[in-house]
Design an enzyme around this catalytic site. Structure first.
Site, PDB file in Angstrom:
ATOM      1  CB  CYS A 103      -9.388  -8.277  -3.905  1.00 43.67           C
ATOM      2  SG  CYS A 103     -10.681  -8.890  -2.792  1.00 43.67           S
ATOM      3  N   GLY A 139      -6.084  -4.380   1.104  1.00 46.77           N
ATOM      4  CA  GLY A 139      -5.427  -3.607   0.051  1.00 46.77           C
ATOM      5  C   GLY A 139      -4.390  -4.435  -0.680  1.00 46.77           C
ATOM      6  CD  GLU A 183      -8.945 -10.935   4.388  1.00 53.73           C
ATOM      7  OE1 GLU A 183      -8.914 -11.407   3.228  1.00 53.73           O
ATOM      8  OE2 GLU A 183      -9.109 -11.645   5.386  1.00 53.73           O
ATOM      9  CB  VAL A 243       0.015  -1.024   1.122  1.00 53.98           C
ATOM     10  CG1 VAL A 243      -0.342  -0.282   2.417  1.00 53.98           C
ATOM     11  CG2 VAL A 243       0.219  -0.027  -0.012  1.00 53.98           C
ATOM     12  N   GLY A 244       0.597  -4.050   2.219  1.00 58.07           N
ATOM     13  CA  GLY A 244       0.448  -5.032   3.281  1.00 58.07           C
ATOM     14  C   GLY A 244       1.762  -5.341   3.975  1.00 58.07           C
TER      15      GLY A 244
END
Length: 504
Positions: free
Chosen positions: A258, A202, A224, A206-207
């Site tokens: 991404c 994501g 990732e 948020v990571g």
């Protein structure tokens, strides 16, 4: 009648959240040890493949509703790679899981020294919405192959696909492999639990939250993420072919990839040609009416639609620009003469907007890239090997692809992952297995030849140090030794050392 112990357990379970129960049940199943045998893992992988096969229509319908993907596009960009990962894991699992001998020094030449992969425990897989099948189930393949239990959290944003994911326990061991659906509260509750590894796909924002939550339990993570993947077009290349491949890579899945090229870097004297060639490719790939074309996607929801449209403010339109909020439609769009300070250059676009930033040659392009966060992918189009090598040696990114886009994701022998702000860790093929395994160091020594060990026991004399230096610093590659020579050297060395130290 239930025993008092059974009643206590039921009462305790009733007070747990759904997420707590899922994790506890997965851990209980893991602790039985039944996921360790390779036959069990292979059976689960085969069952996962059966899920894909039997639910092909359901998956295709869900993807159509979530992202306007056709059935063929779903097969091409979601299913084929996943099937390939499963097939590879099944065929190579015995090799991956086997003990891995390592080189020895002279002091350990008679010992068994190796790396033994072993399961970590319970893995949390948090999927993404842009390729909700591929980026959720490919990590699960690695988790199963490595012998772990797993809790799968599909993205709630691709809600129709998440519903299909709920059927996974009908095919896999329902105690070992759990699916938890829901939104932010459910994800937060999962992150409060202790896992042995967390695999998240994501955004970088948020990571960071995932990594913070994992730190409370010292849980390792694979992140990732993404970022702005640059694409440099050298003036000395076939611009027509370059733009054809860039157009495909950028507008596939409506730019919601991404590793899509986020922006183009090129010199001013080729900008017009680049724009003209991209325009031709858009018309060829998506016709003059992309909105009505079946293979052109949609933005996932109106929130992202508004975010993407806002990024174009203040920039000069070269191609496209049409949009329809009611359908979350944004036409393939190119912006020209974009400045580094413009809105569209401040965050990952994740949509069908392609800015062109003017640079004065390769050196300035490299400087531009290096002044920003390290990207997940870096693309360069050039006919010069020297130019390509310079880009490789003077930049850093998760991956570098020359004269194409995205295709590195299809190669299982290449690790896929970011660096710095674009992620940590890697997966695909054996890299998934290793990422979700503990590579345990093992040394098995016999209770004999004690004379060789005299040099390590006190008193620590100068002569003992001299011999320790010889025996410890000399590396031995057993593959290059003939067995007879090994035995002779070991016997002679042992005899000499024993005589040297025992006669004292």
């Amino acid at each position: 009648m239930l025993t008092s112990s059974e009643t206590h357990n039921l009462d305790r379970l009733s007070k747990m959240s759904r997420e707590q129960q899922a994790v506890q049940q997965a851990r209980k199943a893991f602790l039985t040890g039944r996921s360790k045998p390779l036959d069990y893992r292979i059976k689960q992988l085969q069952n996962l493949k059966q899920f894909i096969k039997e639910k092909t229509t359901d998956i295709a319908n869900a993807m159509r509703k979530d992202l306007h993907k056709t059935a063929n596009a779903t097969q091409l960009f979601e299913i084929l790679g996943l099937e390939g990962e499963i097939n590879l894991a099944v065929s190579k699992l015995a090799e991956w899981a086997a003990a891995r001998p390592v080189n020895k020094n002279l002091l350990t030449i008679a010992d068994d020294v190796y790396i033994q992969p072993e399961p970590l425990g319970v893995v949390l897989v948090i999927g993404a919405w842009n390729y909700p099948i591929a980026v959720t189930l490919q990590p699960l393949v690695g988790a199963i192959a490595a012998g772990n239990a797993a809790v799968v959290k599909p993205s709630e944003v691709s809600s129709h696909t998440a519903k299909v994911m709920e059927l996974l326990p009908l095919y896999l061991d329902p105690e070992m492999y759990k699916v938890v659906t829901g939104g932010v509260p459910e994800t937060q509750e999962l992150l409060r639990q202790r896992f042995d590894h967390i695999f998240y796909t994501g955004s970088s924002t948020v990571g960071k939250l995932v990594m913070e939550a994992a730190a409370r339990h010292l849980t390792p993570v694979t992140l990732e993420l993404g970022g702005k993947s640059p694409c440099y077009i050298d003036k000395n290349c076939d611009i027509r072919i370059a733009c054809r491949r860039i157009t495909w890579g950028k507008y596939m899945n409506c730019g919601q990839t991404c590793i899509a090229p986020d922006y183009i870097l090129c010199e001013s004297n080729i900008q017009d040609k680049v724009i003209n060639e991209i325009q031709k490719c858009i018309q060829e790939f998506y016709t003059n009416d992309p909105k009505s074309f079946a293979d052109y996607g949609r933005i996932i929801n109106q929130r992202h639609f508004k975010r993407i449209m806002a990024l174009t403010e203040g920039s000069t339109l070269a191609i496209g620009g049409d949009s329809d909020e009611s359908e979350c439609y944004i036409a393939p769009t190119v912006l020209r003469d974009v400045t580094p300070g413009s809105k569209v250059m401040q965050e990952e676009i994740f949509g069908p907007i392609l800015p062109i930033v003017i640079v004065n040659g390769l050196k300035e392009a490299i400087q531009f890239i290096n002044e920003r966060e390290k990207p997940l992918a870096l693309y360069i189009f050039s006919s010069s090997k020297k130019v390509i090598k310079q880009m490789i040696s003077e930049t850093s990114s998760g991956a570098l692809v020359a004269n194409d886009c995205l295709v590195h994701f299809t190669i299982s022998d290449l690790p896929f992952g970011g660096v710095g702000n674009s992620g940590t860790g890697r997966y695909h093929g054996k890299y998934s297995f290793d990422q979700l395994s503990h590579l345990r160091s093992c040394l098995i020594k016999k209770l004999n030849m004690e004379g060789v060990n005299q040099m390590r026991y006190p008193p620590h004399t100068t002569e003992k140090l001299r011999w320790a230096r010889v025996l410890l610093l000399k590396q031995v590659n057993l593959a290059r030794w003939r067995q007879v020579a090994q035995v002779a050297v070991i016997a002679a060395l042992a005899a000499f050392v024993v005589q040297r130290f025992l006669r004292r």
